[in-house]
Design a protein around this motif. Structure first.
Motif, short mmCIF file in Angstrom:
data_model
loop_
_atom_site.label_atom_id
_atom_site.label_comp_id
_atom_site.label_asym_id
_atom_site.label_seq_id
_atom_site.Cartn_x
_atom_site.Cartn_y
_atom_site.Cartn_z
N ILE A 80 0.84 -1.20 0.00
CA ILE A 80 0.00 0.00 0.00
C ILE A 80 0.87 1.25 0.00
O ILE A 80 0.72 2.12 -0.85
N ALA A 81 1.79 1.33 0.97
CA ALA A 81 2.60 2.54 1.10
C ALA A 81 3.90 2.25 1.82
O ALA A 81 3.95 1.43 2.74
N PHE A 82 4.93 2.95 1.41
CA PHE A 82 6.22 2.91 2.08
C PHE A 82 6.10 3.78 3.33
O PHE A 82 5.64 4.91 3.26
N LEU A 83 6.50 3.25 4.49
CA LEU A 83 6.32 3.96 5.75
C LEU A 83 7.58 4.62 6.29
O LEU A 83 7.49 5.60 7.02
N GLY A 84 8.75 4.07 5.98
CA GLY A 84 9.93 4.71 6.51
C GLY A 84 11.18 3.86 6.47
O GLY A 84 11.15 2.69 6.11
N ILE A 85 12.27 4.52 6.86
CA ILE A 85 13.60 3.91 6.89
C ILE A 85 14.16 4.10 8.29
O ILE A 85 14.01 5.17 8.89
N LYS A 124 16.84 -0.72 7.62
CA LYS A 124 15.51 -1.31 7.72
C LYS A 124 14.51 -0.43 6.96
O LYS A 124 14.62 0.80 7.00
N LYS A 125 13.57 -1.07 6.31
CA LYS A 125 12.49 -0.35 5.63
C LYS A 125 11.16 -0.94 6.09
O LYS A 125 11.03 -2.15 6.27
N ALA A 126 10.17 -0.07 6.28
CA ALA A 126 8.84 -0.51 6.70
C ALA A 126 7.84 -0.23 5.58
O ALA A 126 7.89 0.80 4.92
#
Length: 174
Positions: free
Chosen positions: A87-92, A146-148
């Motif tokens: 759905i969407a990239f949330l952060g690093i 890390k990617k969320a």
């Protein structure tokens, strides 16, 4: 005509420990020039052979953010592995630039689901956290972190609409 499902993974396919490897992407001079123009970062380390040859690296280095941006594109967007769920990239988090990326290097992204948890506010969604390593053609780690990603636990209507639109286009060509 039979319906063919894209090979993207669904939420039920995801689990902690699931590993992926992206296709490779060779970094070119055009990439450095284009990224410098896009971002306004014309540092001589990226744009001047004379400067870079006298630096500790001995040649021009790709922008660190270029590596991060390309790694992101190599993961979900290029592989389509999570097309059915993303759905969407949330952060690093904890992103580190460990080694330079040079013109002519080919980068790959190794990534693994390290955490998969339910969304606290949206029952049809979850959050997948990935441990990510960007490596070069010699398997040297150049970036890591890390990617969320926000993922859907139910089929995405946008995927169905896109597939329907593509199928309609094929029928018009016939």
């Amino acid at each position: 005509m039979t319906e063919q499902r894209n090979m993207g993974l669904r939420y039920s396919d995801l689990e902690v420990g699931l590993k992926f490897r992206s296709p490779g992407r060779t970094i070119t001079d055009a990439d450095l020039v284009g990224f410098a123009g896009l971002t306004g970062d014309f540092s001589e380390l990226h744009t001047s052979d004379v400067y870079a040859q006298a630096s500790q690296f001995g040649r021009r280095v790709a922008h660190g953010m270029l590596g991060l941006a390309y790694a992101h594109g190599l993961m979900w967007a290029r592989t389509g592995e999570l097309r059915e769920t993303a759905i969407a990239f949330l952060g690093i988090n904890e992103w580190k630039f460990l080694n330079p990326i040079f013109v002519g290097d080919t980068i790959f992204v190794n990534y693994e689901i390290s955490e998969l948890r339910e969304s606290k506010s949206r029952p049809t969604q979850a959050i997948a956290t990935f441990d990510v390593s960007v490596v070069d053609q010699d398997n040297r780690v150049v970036q890591t972190g890390k990617k969320a990603l926000l993922v859907s636990k139910v089929p995405l209507s946008a995927v169905a609409a896109s597939n329907s639109s593509a199928a309609s286009g094929e029928e018009r060509k016939s």
